[in-house]
Design a protein around this motif. Structure first.
Motif, PDB file in Angstrom:
ATOM      1  N   TYR A 168      51.496 -12.758  50.016  1.00 26.36           N
ATOM      2  CA  TYR A 168      52.009 -13.920  50.747  1.00 26.36           C
ATOM      3  C   TYR A 168      51.704 -13.927  52.244  1.00 26.36           C
ATOM      4  CZ  TYR A 168      54.415 -14.573  46.381  1.00 26.36           C
ATOM      5  OH  TYR A 168      54.697 -14.725  45.057  1.00 26.36           O
ATOM      6  N   GLN A 169      51.120 -12.837  52.775  1.00 25.60           N
ATOM      7  CA  GLN A 169      50.701 -12.837  54.166  1.00 25.60           C
ATOM      8  C   GLN A 169      49.203 -12.568  54.196  1.00 25.60           C
ATOM      9  OE1 GLN A 169      53.294 -10.178  56.346  1.00 25.60           O
ATOM     10  NE2 GLN A 169      55.124 -11.285  55.705  1.00 25.60           N
ATOM     11  N   ASP A 170      48.703 -11.926  55.209  1.00 21.72           N
ATOM     12  CA  ASP A 170      47.259 -11.719  55.273  1.00 21.72           C
ATOM     13  C   ASP A 170      46.854 -10.284  54.955  1.00 21.72           C
ATOM     14  OD1 ASP A 170      48.472 -10.884  57.565  1.00 21.72           O
ATOM     15  OD2 ASP A 170      46.801 -11.356  58.882  1.00 21.72           O
ATOM     16  N   GLU A 171      45.579 -10.116  54.637  1.00 24.78           N
ATOM     17  CA  GLU A 171      45.020  -8.821  54.240  1.00 24.78           C
ATOM     18  C   GLU A 171      45.036  -7.811  55.387  1.00 24.78           C
ATOM     19  OE1 GLU A 171      43.458  -6.585  51.069  1.00 24.78           O
ATOM     20  OE2 GLU A 171      44.125  -8.655  51.020  1.00 24.78           O
ATOM     21  N   ALA A 172      44.852  -8.276  56.606  1.00 16.64           N
ATOM     22  CA  ALA A 172      44.819  -7.379  57.772  1.00 16.64           C
ATOM     23  C   ALA A 172      46.174  -6.697  57.970  1.00 16.64           C
ATOM     24  CB  ALA A 172      44.429  -8.150  59.024  1.00 16.64           C
ATOM     25  N   THR A 173      47.253  -7.466  57.836  1.00 17.47           N
ATOM     26  CA  THR A 173      48.607  -6.903  57.969  1.00 17.47           C
ATOM     27  C   THR A 173      48.858  -5.883  56.866  1.00 17.47           C
ATOM     28  OG1 THR A 173      49.279  -9.090  58.726  1.00 17.47           O
ATOM     29  CG2 THR A 173      51.028  -7.519  58.333  1.00 17.47           C
ATOM     30  N   LYS A 174      48.407  -6.202  55.646  1.00 19.84           N
ATOM     31  CA  LYS A 174      48.574  -5.283  54.516  1.00 19.84           C
ATOM     32  C   LYS A 174      47.854  -3.968  54.775  1.00 19.84           C
ATOM     33  CE  LYS A 174      46.073  -4.167  51.207  1.00 19.84           C
ATOM     34  NZ  LYS A 174      45.088  -4.067  50.149  1.00 19.84           N
ATOM     35  N   ASN A 175      46.630  -4.045  55.274  1.00 22.52           N
ATOM     36  CA  ASN A 175      45.861  -2.828  55.566  1.00 22.52           C
ATOM     37  C   ASN A 175      46.507  -2.005  56.674  1.00 22.52           C
ATOM     38  OD1 ASN A 175      43.936  -3.188  53.593  1.00 22.52           O
ATOM     39  ND2 ASN A 175      42.635  -4.445  54.906  1.00 22.52           N
ATOM     40  N   GLU A 176      47.081  -2.693  57.648  1.00 17.85           N
ATOM     41  CA  GLU A 176      47.785  -2.009  58.745  1.00 17.85           C
ATOM     42  C   GLU A 176      48.991  -1.235  58.207  1.00 17.85           C
ATOM     43  OE1 GLU A 176      50.457  -3.274  62.590  1.00 17.85           O
ATOM     44  OE2 GLU A 176      48.910  -4.688  61.919  1.00 17.85           O
ATOM     45  N   ILE A 177      49.786  -1.894  57.356  1.00 13.61           N
ATOM     46  CA  ILE A 177      50.960  -1.261  56.739  1.00 13.61           C
ATOM     47  C   ILE A 177      50.531  -0.067  55.899  1.00 13.61           C
ATOM     48  CG2 ILE A 177      52.746  -1.595  54.971  1.00 13.61           C
ATOM     49  CD1 ILE A 177      53.057  -4.455  56.006  1.00 13.61           C
ATOM     50  N   LYS A 178      49.465  -0.263  55.117  1.00  8.67           N
ATOM     51  CA  LYS A 178      48.975   0.787  54.228  1.00  8.67           C
ATOM     52  C   LYS A 178      48.517   2.031  54.994  1.00  8.67           C
ATOM     53  CE  LYS A 178      46.621   0.582  49.879  1.00  8.67           C
ATOM     54  NZ  LYS A 178      45.641  -0.006  49.020  1.00  8.67           N
ATOM     55  N   THR A 179      47.802   1.818  56.091  1.00  7.40           N
ATOM     56  CA  THR A 179      47.325   2.967  56.875  1.00  7.40           C
ATOM     57  C   THR A 179      48.484   3.719  57.527  1.00  7.40           C
ATOM     58  OG1 THR A 179      46.870   1.494  58.731  1.00  7.40           O
ATOM     59  CG2 THR A 179      44.995   2.110  57.352  1.00  7.40           C
ATOM     60  N   ILE A 180      49.503   2.987  57.991  1.00 11.24           N
ATOM     61  CA  ILE A 180      50.684   3.636  58.583  1.00 11.24           C
ATOM     62  C   ILE A 180      51.366   4.523  57.537  1.00 11.24           C
ATOM     63  CG2 ILE A 180      53.014   3.252  59.499  1.00 11.24           C
ATOM     64  CD1 ILE A 180      51.876   0.662  60.803  1.00 11.24           C
ATOM     65  N   LEU A 181      51.569   3.976  56.336  1.00 10.18           N
ATOM     66  CA  LEU A 181      52.258   4.719  55.280  1.00 10.18           C
ATOM     67  C   LEU A 181      51.428   5.911  54.787  1.00 10.18           C
ATOM     68  CD1 LEU A 181      53.709   1.736  53.216  1.00 10.18           C
ATOM     69  CD2 LEU A 181      54.984   3.287  54.676  1.00 10.18           C
ATOM     70  N   LEU A 182      50.127   5.703  54.579  1.00  7.88           N
ATOM     71  CA  LEU A 182      49.269   6.773  54.074  1.00  7.88           C
ATOM     72  C   LEU A 182      49.081   7.898  55.089  1.00  7.88           C
ATOM     73  CD1 LEU A 182      46.547   4.804  52.101  1.00  7.88           C
ATOM     74  CD2 LEU A 182      48.291   6.296  51.147  1.00  7.88           C
ATOM     75  N   SER A 183      49.054   7.549  56.374  1.00 13.97           N
ATOM     76  CA  SER A 183      48.900   8.584  57.391  1.00 13.97           C
ATOM     77  C   SER A 183      50.150   9.464  57.481  1.00 13.97           C
ATOM     78  CB  SER A 183      48.604   7.969  58.761  1.00 13.97           C
ATOM     79  OG  SER A 183      49.716   7.211  59.193  1.00 13.97           O
ATOM     80  N   TYR A 184      51.312   8.921  57.121  1.00 18.24           N
ATOM     81  CA  TYR A 184      52.546   9.708  57.145  1.00 18.24           C
ATOM     82  C   TYR A 184      52.678  10.556  55.882  1.00 18.24           C
ATOM     83  CZ  TYR A 184      57.468  10.939  57.206  1.00 18.24           C
ATOM     84  OH  TYR A 184      58.654  11.639  57.163  1.00 18.24           O
ATOM     85  N   ASP A 185      52.643   9.894  54.714  1.00 19.36           N
ATOM     86  CA  ASP A 185      52.811  10.606  53.444  1.00 19.36           C
ATOM     87  C   ASP A 185      52.156   9.799  52.331  1.00 19.36           C
ATOM     88  OD1 ASP A 185      53.601  12.145  51.337  1.00 19.36           O
ATOM     89  OD2 ASP A 185      55.752  11.866  51.607  1.00 19.36           O
ATOM     90  N   ARG A 186      51.211  10.423  51.644  1.00 25.20           N
ATOM     91  CA  ARG A 186      50.452   9.725  50.604  1.00 25.20           C
ATOM     92  C   ARG A 186      51.334   9.335  49.417  1.00 25.20           C
ATOM     93  NH1 ARG A 186      46.753  10.946  46.325  1.00 25.20           N
ATOM     94  NH2 ARG A 186      45.091   9.400  46.321  1.00 25.20           N
ATOM     95  N   ALA A 197      56.440  -2.211  47.287  1.00 30.81           N
ATOM     96  CA  ALA A 197      56.910  -3.599  47.226  1.00 30.81           C
ATOM     97  C   ALA A 197      56.519  -4.359  48.486  1.00 30.81           C
ATOM     98  CB  ALA A 197      58.424  -3.637  47.034  1.00 30.81           C
ATOM     99  N   LEU A 198      56.703  -3.734  49.635  1.00 33.40           N
ATOM    100  CA  LEU A 198      56.361  -4.409  50.887  1.00 33.40           C
ATOM    101  C   LEU A 198      54.856  -4.615  51.014  1.00 33.40           C
ATOM    102  CD1 LEU A 198      57.781  -5.578  53.402  1.00 33.40           C
ATOM    103  CD2 LEU A 198      56.990  -3.558  54.592  1.00 33.40           C
ATOM    104  N   VAL A 199      54.064  -3.627  50.596  1.00 29.15           N
ATOM    105  CA  VAL A 199      52.605  -3.753  50.637  1.00 29.15           C
ATOM    106  C   VAL A 199      52.143  -4.889  49.721  1.00 29.15           C
ATOM    107  CG1 VAL A 199      50.430  -2.600  50.041  1.00 29.15           C
ATOM    108  CG2 VAL A 199      52.161  -1.374  51.330  1.00 29.15           C
ATOM    109  N   ALA A 200      52.689  -4.942  48.500  1.00 26.39           N
ATOM    110  CA  ALA A 200      52.301  -5.977  47.539  1.00 26.39           C
ATOM    111  C   ALA A 200      52.714  -7.368  48.021  1.00 26.39           C
ATOM    112  CB  ALA A 200      52.919  -5.684  46.175  1.00 26.39           C
ATOM    113  N   TYR A 201      53.919  -7.468  48.583  1.00 25.27           N
ATOM    114  CA  TYR A 201      54.416  -8.756  49.086  1.00 25.27           C
ATOM    115  C   TYR A 201      53.555  -9.240  50.253  1.00 25.27           C
ATOM    116  CZ  TYR A 201      57.661 -12.347  50.687  1.00 25.27           C
ATOM    117  OH  TYR A 201      58.215 -13.545  51.061  1.00 25.27           O
ATOM    118  N   THR A 202      53.215  -8.318  51.151  1.00 28.19           N
ATOM    119  CA  THR A 202      52.383  -8.657  52.312  1.00 28.19           C
ATOM    120  C   THR A 202      50.994  -9.109  51.871  1.00 28.19           C
ATOM    121  OG1 THR A 202      53.567  -6.969  53.554  1.00 28.19           O
ATOM    122  CG2 THR A 202      51.592  -7.825  54.560  1.00 28.19           C
ATOM    123  N   GLN A 203      50.435  -8.435  50.876  1.00 26.83           N
ATOM    124  CA  GLN A 203      49.108  -8.797  50.388  1.00 26.83           C
ATOM    125  C   GLN A 203      49.120 -10.184  49.740  1.00 26.83           C
ATOM    126  OE1 GLN A 203      47.549  -6.270  47.315  1.00 26.83           O
ATOM    127  NE2 GLN A 203      45.511  -7.147  47.453  1.00 26.83           N
TER     128      GLN A 203
END
Length: 161
Positions: free
Chosen positions: A114-132, A106-112
């Motif tokens: 209504y905010q910018d793509e760079a922030t979304k990619n940052e969030i995604k990499t943090i989450l994926l590096s912890y647990d896929r 939900a947070l990734v989709a909302y960020t993508q």
């Protein structure tokens, strides 16, 4: 015979357009038979699961699992959104995993959206590096039982005497 139906704009339609104009996204998380649907909209950092706060999730030992996306990304990323999650099906462990996936997605989709793509990619990499499994669903499902045995694979033990 001919009937003429006249539709006039009702006050309800104007209310629904106000709700729809608020920035919001809807995502889901799955684990085995549990499905959690997260509705994320602009707000003040409220996270509710089936109407009760995220702090009251049962069972208590698994409560930290639901907080993982919040702990990884920090409270400030969740401060601008309200997330309401409905979960049903499966057991309590599967529901917890479905909730955490729905929350992260939900947070990734909302960020993508209504905010910018760079922030979304940052969030995604943090989450994926912890647990896929925070973003990607586990495809394993329960195998159906077959005839000739007590379960999906087990058969009667062969005996010669």
């Amino acid at each position: 015979r001919c009937h003429l139906i006249v539709l006039s704009p009702s006050p309800q339609n104007s209310q629904t357009s106000d709700i729809m104009s608020k920035p919001s996204v809807q995502t889901f998380g799955r684990k085995r038979n549990a499905v959690a649907v997260a509705y994320c909209k602009q707000g003040s950092g409220l996270v509710k699961i089936n109407g009760s706060p995220i702090e009251l999730v049962e069972p208590e030992p698994l409560r930290i699992k639901t907080f993982e996306p919040i702990l990884l990304l920090g409270q400030e990323r969740f401060s601008g959104v309200d997330i309401r999650i409905r979960v049903k099906g499966g057991g309590y462990t599967a529901q917890i995993y479905a909730i955490r996936q729905a929350l992260a997605k939900a947070l990734v989709a909302y960020t993508q959206k209504y905010q910018d793509e760079a922030t979304k990619n940052e969030i995604k990499t943090i989450l994926l590096s912890y647990d896929r499994t925070l973003l990607v669903s586990d495809p394993r499902r329960c195998e159906p039982k077959k005839f000739g045995g007590p379960s999906a694979r087990a058969r009667r033990q062969k005996s010669y005497r």
